[in-house]
Design an enzyme around this catalytic site. Structure first.
Site, PDB file in Angstrom:
ATOM      1  NE  ARG A 155      -3.620  -2.117   2.795  1.00  0.00           N
ATOM      2  CZ  ARG A 155      -3.385  -3.299   3.397  1.00  0.00           C
ATOM      3  NH1 ARG A 155      -2.177  -3.523   3.939  1.00  0.00           N
ATOM      4  NH2 ARG A 155      -4.322  -4.203   3.488  1.00  0.00           N
ATOM      5  CE  LYS A 179      -6.278  -0.655   4.946  1.00  0.00           C
ATOM      6  NZ  LYS A 179      -7.592  -0.882   4.316  1.00  0.00           N
ATOM      7  CG  HIS A 248      -5.849   1.800  -4.914  1.00  0.00           C
ATOM      8  ND1 HIS A 248      -5.578   0.923  -3.887  1.00  0.00           N
ATOM      9  CD2 HIS A 248      -7.063   1.454  -5.391  1.00  0.00           C
ATOM     10  CE1 HIS A 248      -6.594   0.077  -3.750  1.00  0.00           C
ATOM     11  NE2 HIS A 248      -7.507   0.380  -4.655  1.00  0.00           N
ATOM     12  NE  ARG A 251      -3.280  -2.710  -1.761  1.00  0.00           N
ATOM     13  CZ  ARG A 251      -2.920  -3.670  -0.923  1.00  0.00           C
ATOM     14  NH1 ARG A 251      -1.656  -4.041  -0.860  1.00  0.00           N
ATOM     15  NH2 ARG A 251      -3.804  -4.268  -0.152  1.00  0.00           N
ATOM     16  CG  HIS A 274      -6.491  -8.208   1.183  1.00  0.00           C
ATOM     17  ND1 HIS A 274      -6.804  -8.484  -0.135  1.00  0.00           N
ATOM     18  CD2 HIS A 274      -6.321  -6.864   1.248  1.00  0.00           C
ATOM     19  CE1 HIS A 274      -6.811  -7.362  -0.825  1.00  0.00           C
ATOM     20  NE2 HIS A 274      -6.520  -6.373  -0.013  1.00  0.00           N
ATOM     21  CE1 TYR A 283      -5.928  -4.581  -4.962  1.00  0.00           C
ATOM     22  CE2 TYR A 283      -7.289  -3.169  -3.589  1.00  0.00           C
ATOM     23  CZ  TYR A 283      -6.143  -3.370  -4.334  1.00  0.00           C
ATOM     24  OH  TYR A 283      -5.226  -2.371  -4.458  1.00  0.00           O
TER      25      TYR A 283
END
Length: 308
Positions: A155, A179, A248, A251, A274, A283
């Site tokens: 990311r 994250k 993005h 990615r 993820h 995605y």
């Protein structure tokens, strides 16, 4: 705001107090305030036309009725969600003021919105974008960033958060903080490795004091996400790529191309960081034509046998 329907004070007076609350206590922008006014005016008129005399008589059934009306009128899910959100906020205000005991819009939601994904770049477009041969430090840095994002799928926030110590040339991996402050390691090889190492030889030219960041700006400090977005957009134009370039999108292109080549959804999930594989399934959409070709080649019933 002009209206063809004259609403009674029982509708307008609480709304005016709510608008004052948004302006004076919440400090919302004029644009946001006007959006609230527009949406609430529409719903107030609809409820009045349905025979209601004040806000206290609105229940969940009435809210569902005006939501259904919006759907029949062809209002987009996102717009309907904004409308219902405005109504929930208004009812929360009335509860706060002791004028309602429960929020009738709380359990009513707009139809689920389809997740829209950016279009990925095809391989030829990626080759065109990454054909950066300028040798000045900023150009080398930019190519290193683009090669790294496309080569690893990390990311934007993860990339700008990298420190030099997170790069392991000997082990061929990068330590990434994703994250939820979760750590993972991603493979580091190929063009990404070549260009990051080229950048590391030029990085001292821009470095100020003891900045640990892998990617730094011309001021010698950790590069910002906005700066990266701007630079990638500029490179897309300079290299003549027809599609708008964003971090993005790189990615997304990484995920799509790896999945198309390998078919290994679980591996792509790990590489992208993820939590749930369902996120990866949404995605990393596979091109339907590619799937059809794979089916034609692999499935024993894809072709009719020639009749004798």
């Amino acid at each position: 705001m002009s209206s063809t329907i004259h609403l009674p004070e029982e509708f307008t007076e609480p709304l005016e107090r709510f608008y004052g609350y948004l302006r004076n206590e919440k400090g919302l922008s004029i644009h946001t305030q006007n959006n609230y006014k527009k949406q609430l005016q529409i719903m107030a008129e609809q409820l009045f036309e349905l025979g209601l005399k004040d806000w206290q008589h609105v229940d969940a059934a009435w809210v569902r009725q005006i939501a259904s009306k919006g759907m029949r009128q062809g209002i987009k899910s996102s717009s309907l969600a904004t409308r219902l959100s405005s109504l929930r906020s208004f009812f929360d205000f009335l509860i706060l003021r002791g004028e309602l005991s429960a929020n009738p819009a709380k359990g009513v939601s707009a139809p689920k919105q389809k997740k829209t994904l950016p279009k990925n770049l095809d391989v030829d477009q990626m080759d065109l974008l990454l054909d950066v041969n300028e040798s000045d430090p900023l150009s080398v840095r930019d190519r290193a960033m683009m090669e790294l994002m496309y080569g690893t799928g990390i990311r934007l926030s993860e990339m700008i958060g990298l420190d030099v110590k997170d790069i392991s040339n000997s082990h061929g991996e990068i330590r990434v903080i994703g994250k939820g402050n979760k750590e993972r390691k991603v493979p580091f090889s190929g063009y990404a490795k070549v260009w990051v190492n080229k950048w590391l030889t030029l990085r001292p030219i821009l470095l100020k004091q003891n900045e640990p960041a892998l990617f730094i700006s011309k001021l010698g400090r950790r590069i910002s996400s906005r700066n990266v977005q701007k630079r990638m957009e500029q490179w897309g134009l300079k290299q003549g790529v027809s599609s708008h370039i964003s971090p993005h999108k790189l990615r997304h292109s990484f995920a799509t191309h790896v999945l198309e080549s390998s078919g290994n959804l679980r591996a792509v999930q790990e590489l992208l960081g993820h939590e749930n594989i369902s996120t990866t399934q949404v995605y990393t959409h596979l091109n339907f034509q590619h799937l059809a070709q794979e089916y034609d080649k692999a499935h024993p019933r894809a072709h009719k046998k020639k009749e004798k």
